[in-house]
Design a protein around this motif. Structure first.
Motif, PDB file in Angstrom:
ATOM      1  N   VAL A  21     -42.466 -17.298 -10.366  1.00  0.00           N
ATOM      2  CA  VAL A  21     -41.651 -18.092  -9.446  1.00  0.00           C
ATOM      3  C   VAL A  21     -41.048 -19.287 -10.178  1.00  0.00           C
ATOM      4  N   ARG A  22     -41.818 -19.906 -11.066  1.00  0.00           N
ATOM      5  CA  ARG A  22     -41.371 -21.156 -11.668  1.00  0.00           C
ATOM      6  C   ARG A  22     -40.433 -20.968 -12.856  1.00  0.00           C
ATOM      7  N   LEU A  23     -40.523 -19.798 -13.516  1.00  0.00           N
ATOM      8  CA  LEU A  23     -39.738 -19.603 -14.736  1.00  0.00           C
ATOM      9  C   LEU A  23     -38.245 -19.547 -14.436  1.00  0.00           C
ATOM     10  N   ARG A  24     -37.444 -20.191 -15.314  1.00  0.00           N
ATOM     11  CA  ARG A  24     -35.989 -20.104 -15.184  1.00  0.00           C
ATOM     12  C   ARG A  24     -35.440 -18.975 -16.043  1.00  0.00           C
ATOM     13  N   ASN A  25     -36.193 -18.649 -17.100  1.00  0.00           N
ATOM     14  CA  ASN A  25     -35.759 -17.578 -17.984  1.00  0.00           C
ATOM     15  C   ASN A  25     -36.135 -16.237 -17.362  1.00  0.00           C
ATOM     16  N   LEU A  26     -35.126 -15.494 -16.905  1.00  0.00           N
ATOM     17  CA  LEU A  26     -35.409 -14.264 -16.170  1.00  0.00           C
ATOM     18  C   LEU A  26     -35.961 -13.166 -17.066  1.00  0.00           C
ATOM     19  N   LEU A  27     -35.631 -13.219 -18.352  1.00  0.00           N
ATOM     20  CA  LEU A  27     -36.168 -12.223 -19.276  1.00  0.00           C
ATOM     21  C   LEU A  27     -37.689 -12.323 -19.335  1.00  0.00           C
ATOM     22  N   ALA A  28     -38.170 -13.560 -19.471  1.00  0.00           N
ATOM     23  CA  ALA A  28     -39.618 -13.768 -19.491  1.00  0.00           C
ATOM     24  C   ALA A  28     -40.223 -13.389 -18.145  1.00  0.00           C
ATOM     25  N   ALA A  29     -39.514 -13.704 -17.057  1.00  0.00           N
ATOM     26  CA  ALA A  29     -40.032 -13.360 -15.728  1.00  0.00           C
ATOM     27  C   ALA A  29     -40.150 -11.846 -15.571  1.00  0.00           C
ATOM     28  N   THR A  71     -30.612  -4.550 -15.369  1.00  0.00           N
ATOM     29  CA  THR A  71     -29.844  -5.402 -14.459  1.00  0.00           C
ATOM     30  C   THR A  71     -29.543  -6.748 -15.100  1.00  0.00           C
ATOM     31  N   LEU A  72     -30.550  -7.313 -15.805  1.00  0.00           N
ATOM     32  CA  LEU A  72     -30.330  -8.604 -16.464  1.00  0.00           C
ATOM     33  C   LEU A  72     -29.258  -8.485 -17.531  1.00  0.00           C
ATOM     34  N   ALA A  73     -29.219  -7.318 -18.222  1.00  0.00           N
ATOM     35  CA  ALA A  73     -28.195  -7.124 -19.238  1.00  0.00           C
ATOM     36  C   ALA A  73     -26.808  -7.140 -18.615  1.00  0.00           C
ATOM     37  N   LEU A  74     -26.719  -6.778 -17.325  1.00  0.00           N
ATOM     38  CA  LEU A  74     -25.416  -6.760 -16.658  1.00  0.00           C
ATOM     39  C   LEU A  74     -25.063  -8.112 -16.061  1.00  0.00           C
ATOM     40  N   THR A  75     -26.075  -8.882 -15.681  1.00  0.00           N
ATOM     41  CA  THR A  75     -25.758 -10.128 -14.980  1.00  0.00           C
ATOM     42  C   THR A  75     -26.035 -11.337 -15.871  1.00  0.00           C
ATOM     43  N   SER A  76     -27.194 -11.939 -15.725  1.00  0.00           N
ATOM     44  CA  SER A  76     -27.495 -13.123 -16.521  1.00  0.00           C
ATOM     45  C   SER A  76     -28.995 -13.218 -16.697  1.00  0.00           C
ATOM     46  N   THR A  77     -29.405 -13.809 -17.814  1.00  0.00           N
ATOM     47  CA  THR A  77     -30.838 -13.907 -18.057  1.00  0.00           C
ATOM     48  C   THR A  77     -31.379 -15.285 -17.703  1.00  0.00           C
ATOM     49  N   GLU A  78     -30.524 -16.101 -17.150  1.00  0.00           N
ATOM     50  CA  GLU A  78     -30.958 -17.456 -16.823  1.00  0.00           C
ATOM     51  C   GLU A  78     -30.727 -17.706 -15.338  1.00  0.00           C
ATOM     52  N   ALA A  79     -31.755 -18.124 -14.626  1.00  0.00           N
ATOM     53  CA  ALA A  79     -31.593 -18.401 -13.198  1.00  0.00           C
ATOM     54  C   ALA A  79     -30.910 -19.756 -13.017  1.00  0.00           C
ATOM     55  N   ARG A  80     -29.995 -19.803 -12.065  1.00  0.00           N
ATOM     56  CA  ARG A  80     -29.336 -21.087 -11.804  1.00  0.00           C
ATOM     57  C   ARG A  80     -30.300 -22.019 -11.080  1.00  0.00           C
TER      58      ARG A  80
ATOM     59  N   GLY B   7     -29.426 -14.367 -23.749  1.00  0.00           N
ATOM     60  CA  GLY B   7     -29.288 -15.793 -23.960  1.00  0.00           C
ATOM     61  C   GLY B   7     -30.365 -16.382 -24.847  1.00  0.00           C
ATOM     62  N   THR B   8     -31.552 -15.800 -24.794  1.00  0.00           N
ATOM     63  CA  THR B   8     -32.651 -16.390 -25.542  1.00  0.00           C
ATOM     64  C   THR B   8     -32.826 -15.754 -26.906  1.00  0.00           C
ATOM     65  N   ALA B   9     -31.936 -14.814 -27.263  1.00  0.00           N
ATOM     66  CA  ALA B   9     -32.122 -14.098 -28.516  1.00  0.00           C
ATOM     67  C   ALA B   9     -31.969 -15.051 -29.696  1.00  0.00           C
ATOM     68  N   HIS B  10     -32.372 -14.557 -30.828  1.00  0.00           N
ATOM     69  CA  HIS B  10     -32.248 -15.319 -32.054  1.00  0.00           C
ATOM     70  C   HIS B  10     -30.782 -15.682 -32.292  1.00  0.00           C
ATOM     71  N   PRO B  11     -30.505 -16.903 -32.754  1.00  0.00           N
ATOM     72  CA  PRO B  11     -29.117 -17.309 -32.929  1.00  0.00           C
ATOM     73  C   PRO B  11     -28.327 -16.364 -33.824  1.00  0.00           C
TER      74      PRO B  11
END
Lengths: 196, 159
Positions: A21-29, A71-80, B7-11
């Protein structure tokens, strides 16, 4: 001993859900939801529900993680970042409270007074031995005693696949892939950029 | 599939997308693993009568093996091996096998999905056959549906 394993697993489930819930990085989530499913599978194994654990590990930890990542690859990996709002919190707490209240009526785990232990279960256990003749009672129940239900479930999976295809599989790229699939030649070695 | 340059990948990965198959460890490990994943799926499929598992789990594992192949070597390579039209036909085939077993038991004088009638001498053998066929139907539909979903998700471009 088993109790301790359960307590530890439940504690990890709780920690992971808070972190998701708290993570902003969706990849990690997404990775953590996979881990959540894996821990849940471990919990099911401790509760002797091996078939359920198997499904949870395969679908929850394996496949749905892939779908979330796609899905993240299509949209965004960072939550607003949004301002926390009160109404969703109230709704979630109320729903959770109702669910917890509902569990008070449930029989204790493994209790012989539970309805399934009094009515159907003993029938399945004895009948599987006599009529089906296979050791795994779960398979006997799913495929034979409750064959109608499993037919329905298979149809549901089929319908879900059709639904996804109708919603998503109409892009230009999908048609391209379709064409590639029809040509039966081996992938050419000379074009290393084939996966773009 | 689009290489995972997120976004978090290696630069360094942002300048030039590194394809998965160019990483030798990923490539070799995947190639070594996939046969075992597919074989394990088949084992789970046919061994569901005796141990945990069955058509559903086997279908998911089989699809996962193919998806792993697609993730590492690219969607185009996977699509050559498992074309989308074939997958779409298989989606329906599994359900039809399941329903066909039910119709078959009706035609042989039993109830719908009553496998006992498949063997005139021993209904237990009929049950074994029926469960095997039905699980095969489930496995085919699950594998095909999941692969079709993966194609639908992975076969789109980023907006």
């Amino acid at each position: 001993m088993t109790t301790w394993i359960e307590i530890i697993l439940f504690a990890f489930l709780l920690i992971i859900s808070v972190m998701v819930v708290r993570l902003r990085n969706l990849l990690a989530a997404a990775m953590l939801t996979g881990l959540f499913s894996l821990l849940a599978a471990g919990l099911f194994t401790v509760l002797d529900a091996v078939d359920v654990a198997f499904t949870e590990a395969a679908v929850g930890a394996g496949f749905s993680t892939v779908l979330i990542l796609s899905t993240l690859a299509l949209t965004s990996t960072e939550a607003r970042r949004k301002r926390p709002r009160l109404l969703p919190l109230v709704v979630v707490i109320a729903t959770g409270a109702v669910l917890v209240y509902g569990t008070f009526d449930m029989p204790l785990y493994g209790s012989p007074d539970a309805v399934i232990h009094q009515r159907v279960l003993s029938g399945y256990v004895t009948k599987t031995e006599q009529e089906i003749g296979i050791p795994n009672i779960v398979t006997a129940v799913l495929a034979s005693f409750r064959g109608y239900d499993t037919l329905g479930e298979t149809t549901v999976i089929f319908t879900a696949g059709i639904g996804v295809l109708m919603l998503l599989a109409r892009s230009k790229r999908q048609r391209l892939l379709r064409r590639i699939g029809r040509t039966r030649s081996a992938p050419s070695k000379r074009r290393p950029g084939g996966a773009a | 599939m689009r290489p995972t340059t997120t976004g978090t990948a290696h630069p360094a990965a942002k300048r030039r997308p590194v394809r998965m198959r160019e990483k030798i460890i990923v490539r070799v490990t995947t190639k070594a693993l996939i046969p075992f994943i597919l074989l394990f799926a088949l084992y789970v499929q046919v061994h569901g009568d005796y141990g945990p598992g069955g058509g559903f789990q086997a279908g998911v594992i089989f699809a996962a093996g193919l998806v792993l192949y697609g993730l590492v070597f690219g969607l185009r390579v996977l699509v050559r091996m498992a074309p989308i039209n074939v997958i779409e036909v298989l989606m329906a085939t599994g359900v039809l096998i399941y329903g066909g077993v039910g119709i078959g038991s009706l035609l042989m004088g039993g109830n719908f999905l009553d496998y006992g009638v498949f063997d005139k001498h021993d209904p237990v053998h009929g049950q074994h056959l029926g469960i095997l066929l039905v699980e095969a139907g489930v496995g085919i539909t699950v594998t095909a549906s999941l692969l079709a979903m993966f194609y639908a998700f992975a076969g789109r471009r980023r907006r």
